[in-house]
Scaffold this motif. Structure first.
Motif, mmCIF file in Angstrom:
data_model
loop_
_atom_site.group_PDB
_atom_site.id
_atom_site.type_symbol
_atom_site.label_atom_id
_atom_site.label_comp_id
_atom_site.label_asym_id
_atom_site.label_seq_id
_atom_site.Cartn_x
_atom_site.Cartn_y
_atom_site.Cartn_z
ATOM 1 N N UNK A 113 4.871 31.710 -63.758
ATOM 2 C CA UNK A 113 5.056 33.093 -64.205
ATOM 3 C C UNK A 113 3.719 33.830 -64.203
ATOM 4 N N UNK A 114 3.556 34.863 -63.345
ATOM 5 C CA UNK A 114 2.263 35.564 -63.272
ATOM 6 C C UNK A 114 1.890 36.302 -64.557
ATOM 7 N N UNK A 115 2.871 36.516 -65.444
ATOM 8 C CA UNK A 115 2.596 37.195 -66.714
ATOM 9 C C UNK A 115 2.283 36.224 -67.853
ATOM 10 N N UNK A 116 2.381 34.934 -67.573
ATOM 11 C CA UNK A 116 2.099 33.928 -68.607
ATOM 12 C C UNK A 116 0.598 33.877 -68.872
ATOM 13 N N UNK A 117 0.202 33.436 -70.052
ATOM 14 C CA UNK A 117 -1.226 33.268 -70.339
ATOM 15 C C UNK A 117 -1.878 32.304 -69.348
ATOM 16 N N UNK A 118 -3.159 32.478 -69.132
ATOM 17 C CA UNK A 118 -3.899 31.638 -68.181
ATOM 18 C C UNK A 118 -3.679 30.154 -68.452
ATOM 19 N N UNK A 119 -3.682 29.753 -69.718
ATOM 20 C CA UNK A 119 -3.541 28.334 -70.075
ATOM 21 C C UNK A 119 -2.194 27.764 -69.668
ATOM 22 N N UNK A 120 -1.201 28.623 -69.421
ATOM 23 C CA UNK A 120 0.119 28.154 -69.007
ATOM 24 C C UNK A 120 0.308 28.216 -67.494
ATOM 25 N N UNK A 121 -0.666 28.768 -66.782
ATOM 26 C CA UNK A 121 -0.606 28.845 -65.319
ATOM 27 C C UNK A 121 -1.620 27.931 -64.652
ATOM 28 N N UNK A 122 -2.733 27.674 -65.339
ATOM 29 C CA UNK A 122 -3.853 26.918 -64.770
ATOM 30 C C UNK A 122 -4.162 25.671 -65.585
ATOM 31 N N UNK A 123 -4.633 24.650 -64.890
ATOM 32 C CA UNK A 123 -5.219 23.473 -65.544
ATOM 33 C C UNK A 123 -6.607 23.279 -64.947
ATOM 34 N N UNK A 124 -7.534 22.858 -65.776
ATOM 35 C CA UNK A 124 -8.900 22.583 -65.338
ATOM 36 C C UNK A 124 -9.167 21.099 -65.521
ATOM 37 N N UNK A 125 -9.619 20.460 -64.455
ATOM 38 C CA UNK A 125 -9.891 19.025 -64.489
ATOM 39 C C UNK A 125 -11.364 18.796 -64.201
#
Length: 140
Positions: A113-125
């Motif tokens: 969802x492009x309107x979701x918060x960054x933390x719900x669209x991206x993961x950082x490893x």
């Protein structure tokens, strides 16, 4: 996720959504999904994306870009990247990245969802961290 990382992910998100880049990314996704449909033994398929599609806006720290299609409800192999920091964006469906740090296991639940918060669209490893991606959607 700190402010600096959020800012970088916001910038990368803008680059991914730009018309020219987005169309190439969507074509790559179709190609990867087709590869999965044609070979039921594969758990995932990947297509390399040339960084040039992002123009001069791509940060120098970004060295590669790939689109992955994962078979739904099937964990991919556990892996780590000893020489690189990875960022994962969900562009279709939902899934999770299981981060297997000793003593601190975590799960990043992602949705496209492009309107979701960054933390719900991206993961950082971070570099050298064991992780396992899992798509929650049905077959592509």
């Amino acid at each position: 996720m700190n402010k600096r990382e959020k800012s970088l992910l916001a910038k990368l998100g803008e680059l991914v959504r730009a018309a020219g880049a987005n169309s190439i990314i969507q074509e790559a996704l179709v190609k990867a999904e087709t590869e999965l449909r044609q070979d039921p033994s594969k758990l995932g398929a990947t297509v390399q994306i040339p960084l040039s599609i992002f123009g001069k806006g791509i940060p120098a720290s970004i060295k590669s870009c790939r689109v992955f299609a994962l078979r739904g409800n099937t964990p991919l192999k556990i892996e780590r990247h000893p020489n690189s920091h990875h960022r994962v964006l969900s562009i279709k469906g939902t899934g999770e990245v299981r981060v297997l740090e000793e003593g601190n296991p975590q799960t990043a639940r992602l949705r496209s969802d492009p309107d979701a918060p960054i933390e719900e669209r991206w993961a950082t490893l971070q570099e050298n961290v064991w992780h396992q991606p899992v798509a929650q959607v049905s077959e592509p």
